[in-house]
Write a protein that holds these residues in place. Sequence first.
Motif, PDB file in Angstrom:
ATOM      1  N   SER A 154      10.530   3.294  -2.427  1.00 62.88           N
ATOM      2  CA  SER A 154      11.693   2.411  -2.542  1.00 62.88           C
ATOM      3  C   SER A 154      11.485   1.243  -1.592  1.00 62.88           C
ATOM      4  CB  SER A 154      12.991   3.136  -2.173  1.00 62.88           C
ATOM      5  OG  SER A 154      13.257   4.181  -3.085  1.00 62.88           O
ATOM      6  N   ALA A 155      11.719   0.041  -2.079  1.00 60.53           N
ATOM      7  CA  ALA A 155      11.685  -1.149  -1.223  1.00 60.53           C
ATOM      8  C   ALA A 155      13.091  -1.326  -0.666  1.00 60.53           C
ATOM      9  CB  ALA A 155      11.255  -2.374  -2.013  1.00 60.53           C
ATOM     10  N   ILE A 156      13.271  -1.022   0.630  1.00 63.20           N
ATOM     11  CA  ILE A 156      14.617  -0.975   1.202  1.00 63.20           C
ATOM     12  C   ILE A 156      14.668  -1.711   2.537  1.00 63.20           C
ATOM     13  CG2 ILE A 156      15.193   1.191   0.080  1.00 63.20           C
ATOM     14  CD1 ILE A 156      14.705   2.581   2.768  1.00 63.20           C
ATOM     15  N   TYR A 157      15.897  -1.937   2.994  1.00 64.90           N
ATOM     16  CA  TYR A 157      16.106  -2.625   4.259  1.00 64.90           C
ATOM     17  C   TYR A 157      16.150  -1.619   5.415  1.00 64.90           C
ATOM     18  CZ  TYR A 157      16.966  -6.812   1.547  1.00 64.90           C
ATOM     19  OH  TYR A 157      16.802  -7.880   0.696  1.00 64.90           O
ATOM     20  N   VAL A 158      16.019  -2.154   6.622  1.00 59.79           N
ATOM     21  CA  VAL A 158      15.918  -1.312   7.815  1.00 59.79           C
ATOM     22  C   VAL A 158      17.100  -0.355   7.938  1.00 59.79           C
ATOM     23  CG1 VAL A 158      15.912  -1.348  10.328  1.00 59.79           C
ATOM     24  CG2 VAL A 158      14.509  -2.985   9.069  1.00 59.79           C
ATOM     25  N   ASP A 176      -4.783 -11.011   0.788  1.00 60.22           N
ATOM     26  CA  ASP A 176      -5.262 -12.199   0.079  1.00 60.22           C
ATOM     27  C   ASP A 176      -4.770 -12.223  -1.371  1.00 60.22           C
ATOM     28  OD1 ASP A 176      -7.273 -14.518   0.021  1.00 60.22           O
ATOM     29  OD2 ASP A 176      -7.885 -13.294  -1.687  1.00 60.22           O
ATOM     30  N   MET A 177      -4.991 -11.144  -2.085  1.00 62.50           N
ATOM     31  CA  MET A 177      -4.647 -11.125  -3.506  1.00 62.50           C
ATOM     32  C   MET A 177      -3.136 -11.121  -3.737  1.00 62.50           C
ATOM     33  SD  MET A 177      -5.435  -8.339  -6.422  1.00 62.50           S
ATOM     34  CE  MET A 177      -3.827  -7.638  -6.137  1.00 62.50           C
ATOM     35  N   LEU A 178      -2.414 -10.380  -2.903  1.00 59.02           N
ATOM     36  CA  LEU A 178      -0.972 -10.284  -3.109  1.00 59.02           C
ATOM     37  C   LEU A 178      -0.217 -11.518  -2.598  1.00 59.02           C
ATOM     38  CD1 LEU A 178      -0.574  -6.516  -2.100  1.00 59.02           C
ATOM     39  CD2 LEU A 178      -0.793  -7.481  -4.401  1.00 59.02           C
ATOM     40  N   SER A 179      -0.940 -12.437  -1.959  1.00 59.77           N
ATOM     41  CA  SER A 179      -0.343 -13.694  -1.515  1.00 59.77           C
ATOM     42  C   SER A 179      -0.740 -14.856  -2.423  1.00 59.77           C
ATOM     43  CB  SER A 179      -0.786 -14.019  -0.080  1.00 59.77           C
ATOM     44  OG  SER A 179      -0.502 -12.977   0.813  1.00 59.77           O
ATOM     45  N   GLU A 205       6.918 -16.172 -12.125  1.00 58.38           N
ATOM     46  CA  GLU A 205       5.862 -16.067 -13.116  1.00 58.38           C
ATOM     47  C   GLU A 205       4.832 -14.985 -12.827  1.00 58.38           C
ATOM     48  OE1 GLU A 205       6.275 -17.650 -15.857  1.00 58.38           O
ATOM     49  OE2 GLU A 205       8.032 -18.646 -15.005  1.00 58.38           O
ATOM     50  N   THR A 206       4.669 -14.642 -11.539  1.00 57.89           N
ATOM     51  CA  THR A 206       3.611 -13.678 -11.208  1.00 57.89           C
ATOM     52  C   THR A 206       4.103 -12.442 -10.475  1.00 57.89           C
ATOM     53  OG1 THR A 206       3.099 -14.591  -9.021  1.00 57.89           O
ATOM     54  CG2 THR A 206       2.052 -15.659 -10.926  1.00 57.89           C
ATOM     55  N   GLY A 207       5.284 -12.537  -9.857  1.00 56.78           N
ATOM     56  CA  GLY A 207       5.783 -11.430  -9.045  1.00 56.78           C
ATOM     57  C   GLY A 207       5.398 -11.536  -7.587  1.00 56.78           C
ATOM     58  N   ILE A 208       4.520 -12.494  -7.242  1.00 54.70           N
ATOM     59  CA  ILE A 208       4.093 -12.656  -5.848  1.00 54.70           C
ATOM     60  C   ILE A 208       5.298 -12.933  -4.946  1.00 54.70           C
ATOM     61  CG2 ILE A 208       2.864 -14.267  -4.312  1.00 54.70           C
ATOM     62  CD1 ILE A 208       0.677 -14.441  -6.397  1.00 54.70           C
ATOM     63  N   MET A 209       5.275 -12.355  -3.745  1.00 56.69           N
ATOM     64  CA  MET A 209       6.315 -12.507  -2.725  1.00 56.69           C
ATOM     65  C   MET A 209       7.673 -11.997  -3.202  1.00 56.69           C
ATOM     66  SD  MET A 209       6.746 -15.736  -0.095  1.00 56.69           S
ATOM     67  CE  MET A 209       8.164 -16.579  -0.795  1.00 56.69           C
ATOM     68  N   THR A 210       7.644 -10.950  -4.004  1.00 54.15           N
ATOM     69  CA  THR A 210       8.894 -10.267  -4.348  1.00 54.15           C
ATOM     70  C   THR A 210       8.873  -8.879  -3.716  1.00 54.15           C
ATOM     71  OG1 THR A 210       8.004  -9.356  -6.406  1.00 54.15           O
ATOM     72  CG2 THR A 210       9.068 -11.511  -6.529  1.00 54.15           C
ATOM     73  N   ALA A 211      10.010  -8.227  -3.695  1.00 52.38           N
ATOM     74  CA  ALA A 211      10.156  -6.941  -3.009  1.00 52.38           C
ATOM     75  C   ALA A 211       9.153  -5.914  -3.521  1.00 52.38           C
ATOM     76  CB  ALA A 211      11.577  -6.411  -3.208  1.00 52.38           C
ATOM     77  N   GLY A 212       8.461  -5.282  -2.584  1.00 50.52           N
ATOM     78  CA  GLY A 212       7.549  -4.199  -2.916  1.00 50.52           C
ATOM     79  C   GLY A 212       6.159  -4.625  -3.331  1.00 50.52           C
ATOM     80  N   THR A 213       5.900  -5.933  -3.359  1.00 53.83           N
ATOM     81  CA  THR A 213       4.610  -6.389  -3.873  1.00 53.83           C
ATOM     82  C   THR A 213       3.629  -6.790  -2.777  1.00 53.83           C
ATOM     83  OG1 THR A 213       5.338  -8.688  -4.076  1.00 53.83           O
ATOM     84  CG2 THR A 213       5.691  -7.257  -5.984  1.00 53.83           C
ATOM     85  N   TYR A 214       4.024  -6.687  -1.519  1.00 51.09           N
ATOM     86  CA  TYR A 214       3.089  -7.061  -0.456  1.00 51.09           C
ATOM     87  C   TYR A 214       3.435  -6.312   0.824  1.00 51.09           C
ATOM     88  CZ  TYR A 214       6.900  -9.945   1.327  1.00 51.09           C
ATOM     89  OH  TYR A 214       8.112 -10.368   1.805  1.00 51.09           O
ATOM     90  N   GLY A 215       2.415  -6.161   1.675  1.00 51.20           N
ATOM     91  CA  GLY A 215       2.640  -5.594   2.993  1.00 51.20           C
ATOM     92  C   GLY A 215       2.615  -6.702   4.018  1.00 51.20           C
TER      93      GLY A 215
END
Length: 511
Positions: free
Chosen positions: A111-115, A366-369, A399-409
């Motif tokens: 789950s992508a959640i807040y603190v 790199d790829m997820l950014s 268009e790509t999902g980049i920089m959305t919740a759960g898509t990057y660390g």
Amino acid sequence: MRQKSKGKYWAMAVILSSALIAGCSDKGNETNGSSTSPKPSASTSTTAAKLPEAGSFRMLTELSPGWPAKPDWPIWKWVKEKTNITVKQETQTGPESLALSIASGDMPDVSAIYVGDAQKYGPQGAFLDLSKHLDKMPNVKTFLAAHPDVAQRMTSPGGEMYQLLSDGAGAGNQMVWFYRDDVLKKNSLQEPKTWDELYETAKKLKQLYPDSYPFVFRHALGTLNTFGPAFGVYPGIYEDQATGKLKYGATDPNFKKMIEYLSKFHKEGLIPPDWLTMDYKAWTQFIATNKSFMTVQYIGQIETMNTEFKNGEHLKFMAPPVGAGSKPYLPRGNYETLGFAVSSKTKNLDVVLRYLDFAYSKEGTDMLSWGKEGETYTIDNGKRKMNPTIKEANDLRKETGIMTAGTYGQFDYSAITSMSNENEKYSYSEAAKYQFPVTNVLPALKPDEKSAIVTTEEQLNKYYETSVTKFIMGETPLTQWDTFISELNKLGLQKMLDAYQTAFDRVKSKK
């Protein structure tokens, strides 16, 4: 009990220290710094090694109307290509979605959640303590060792980690000041350097544009977090640099000075009468139709608005006007509060840990950014350039999902600023110069500490919000300020401060 917690802490310290040593001795395992542009060759190199065994897992994320999730977002295809992992994204449908998901017994693996949610549901058994699984995530260990501030914010009082916080994309969360430089220039007005000058400039603009409200902001009382540092305070609890102890900003004389200014602005029609309920749409109308000329807002909004302007209107970053003291400050807001939590009932733990480790790796960052060469960007003279169809961060998200919740660390924000013109790049470089020395991120309380003050905290917050609103609106005269402070104390302000001071001292003792 105390000794057990301390043991957990030292175990974590050993883990992180080991990771730091490993990171220093093995540069091949280093993760990208968020401010460092990835080398063009990083994403174009092919993975010669055989892909690991195929796996999949379900992930619950927020549903953003600005960039609604799509099952065919390219980012999931790229993850599959690199890791052989299929991510099945599910989105929340309302504010109770996470609680319902946990109660259902069929919670997604991640789950992508807040603190706050991690601290609430983790100790109840909903999420795994990821500190026990760091050995399977070497890139995460390296990241945490290099970012102790992030590790601190996601670690519970007992040393547990119920969440991995994302990092790097928070630069877009920075609240800054900006103004219509075309309007001020047209009327031979100077950029205000102090709140006195802000007031005088607003009055002149009001005379020139009688139907206007020269100074506009939204987020209601939450905006005081942005104004406060220019007066040397935050409204709530934060560390007093002079004493090293926690304090409550509303009790500082400079906080009263800030409220006096806002009351004067409201009384003289220099801010919109509906400032308390101002939404995004209304705010854009004020800025775009010569109804407001100076404001505070997320830094990315400068570029968004400038892109939409058609008739020569233009916004420019403005140094925060000094309210008290001699230094102009912006709040420290460039961190993230969203991250990954793993279900304690997951049957796909190895796959999940592999995905998380990839998200914090150099290759994953790199790829997820940036996405994939040829699909999201090209390389020209050794420099990356986003494709023409991607003009701003929201295009990349939608268009790509980049920089959305759960898509990057760990996110490389240079992927976003690469699309900015010189005016917008100027905003980011200037904003970095005015950071307030401390944040107002509160330390996590133990369950018994939290339960001891929860009622007091609620009553204090409600009284604070009601009272400060009335002072600004002129419904309560500022001569009643001492009564306001006295009532805060009667409601248990010191009790709340003591609870957070205990937690704050505990965190400091572990450094």
